[in-house]
Design a protein around this motif. Structure first.
Motif, short mmCIF file in Angstrom:
data_model
loop_
_atom_site.label_atom_id
_atom_site.label_comp_id
_atom_site.label_asym_id
_atom_site.label_seq_id
_atom_site.Cartn_x
_atom_site.Cartn_y
_atom_site.Cartn_z
N SER A 92 59.76 -48.34 -4.04
CA SER A 92 60.70 -47.82 -3.04
C SER A 92 62.15 -47.96 -3.47
CB SER A 92 60.49 -48.51 -1.70
OG SER A 92 59.22 -48.21 -1.18
N SER A 93 62.42 -48.89 -4.36
CA SER A 93 63.79 -49.12 -4.81
C SER A 93 64.20 -48.21 -5.97
CB SER A 93 63.99 -50.59 -5.20
OG SER A 93 63.36 -50.86 -6.45
N TYR A 94 63.26 -47.51 -6.58
CA TYR A 94 63.57 -46.67 -7.73
C TYR A 94 64.11 -45.32 -7.28
CZ TYR A 94 60.42 -49.98 -10.13
OH TYR A 94 59.81 -51.10 -10.62
N PRO A 95 65.33 -44.97 -7.65
CA PRO A 95 65.89 -43.69 -7.20
C PRO A 95 65.15 -42.48 -7.77
CG PRO A 95 67.38 -44.78 -8.74
CD PRO A 95 66.28 -45.75 -8.44
N GLU A 96 64.46 -42.63 -8.89
CA GLU A 96 63.72 -41.52 -9.48
C GLU A 96 62.50 -41.14 -8.64
OE1 GLU A 96 65.22 -44.21 -12.85
OE2 GLU A 96 64.19 -44.49 -10.94
N VAL A 97 62.01 -42.08 -7.84
CA VAL A 97 60.82 -41.84 -7.02
C VAL A 97 61.27 -41.21 -5.70
CG1 VAL A 97 58.86 -42.89 -5.82
CG2 VAL A 97 59.59 -43.77 -8.06
N ARG A 123 61.62 -43.91 -20.51
CA ARG A 123 62.38 -45.10 -20.12
C ARG A 123 61.95 -45.59 -18.74
NH1 ARG A 123 66.39 -42.41 -22.51
NH2 ARG A 123 67.25 -41.61 -20.57
N PHE A 124 61.77 -44.66 -17.81
CA PHE A 124 61.33 -45.01 -16.46
C PHE A 124 59.99 -45.76 -16.52
CE2 PHE A 124 58.59 -43.77 -12.86
CZ PHE A 124 59.29 -44.34 -11.81
N LEU A 125 59.05 -45.24 -17.28
CA LEU A 125 57.75 -45.93 -17.41
C LEU A 125 57.92 -47.32 -18.02
CD1 LEU A 125 55.33 -43.14 -18.68
CD2 LEU A 125 55.37 -44.19 -16.42
#
Length: 156
Positions: A92-97, A123-125
């Protein structure tokens, strides 16, 4: 949240606002057949009841440099309250999600992730998803093109 009873006018108001959240109260009132004051009161009541949760602008992901859309399926090692709470808090804290769903089937969670390019997804992974201890498996599906992306709920 429990379901709110909506009458015909409430549904007309909600349908109009889903299509144009910037519509003026005057125009909205004319469209649904109410006085501006009565329309404003109904909109405020719908907001206070939690039916209307907010207003926002929809952006073109490619125009703002986030053209790669990935549906990420996460499977957990174990299903405990602590592990699911950690996953849900972190994701929930990841802006990409943009969206995260707890699901049944071949995965425990499905995420809709937007990033600029493949290197950004890598990089996200590596920096975010693979650092979560509870994750057993990650499967990625890359969107080739968008066929439909609606935010409008069917109210009929």
């Amino acid at each position: 949240m429990k379901q709110v009873e909506l009458d015909r006018l409430d549904r007309k108001i909600l349908d109009a606002l889903q299509h144009d959240g910037r519509i003026s109260n005057q125009t909205l009132a004319e469209q649904v057949g109410l006085s501006p004051a009565a329309c404003w009161r109904r909109v405020k009541a719908l907001e206070e009841a939690g039916v209307i949760t907010g207003y926002s602008a929809r952006l073109d992901p490619e125009a703002v440099g986030h053209g790669l859309c990935v549906l990420v399926h996460l499977s957990l090692r174990r299903h405990t309250l602590d592990s699911t709470a950690e996953i849900e808090r972190e994701v929930s804290s990841y802006p990409e999600v943009l969206q995260c769903f707890a699901v049944t089937g071949n995965a425990d969670y499905v995420l809709r992730v937007v990033v600029p390019d493949m290197a950004s997804y890598d990089r996200f992974l590596n920096e975010k998803i693979f650092t979560l201890k509870a994750i057993a498996q990650v499967n990625s599906n890359f969107a080739l093109r968008e066929i439909k992306n609606s935010h409008t709920l069917p109210l009929a």
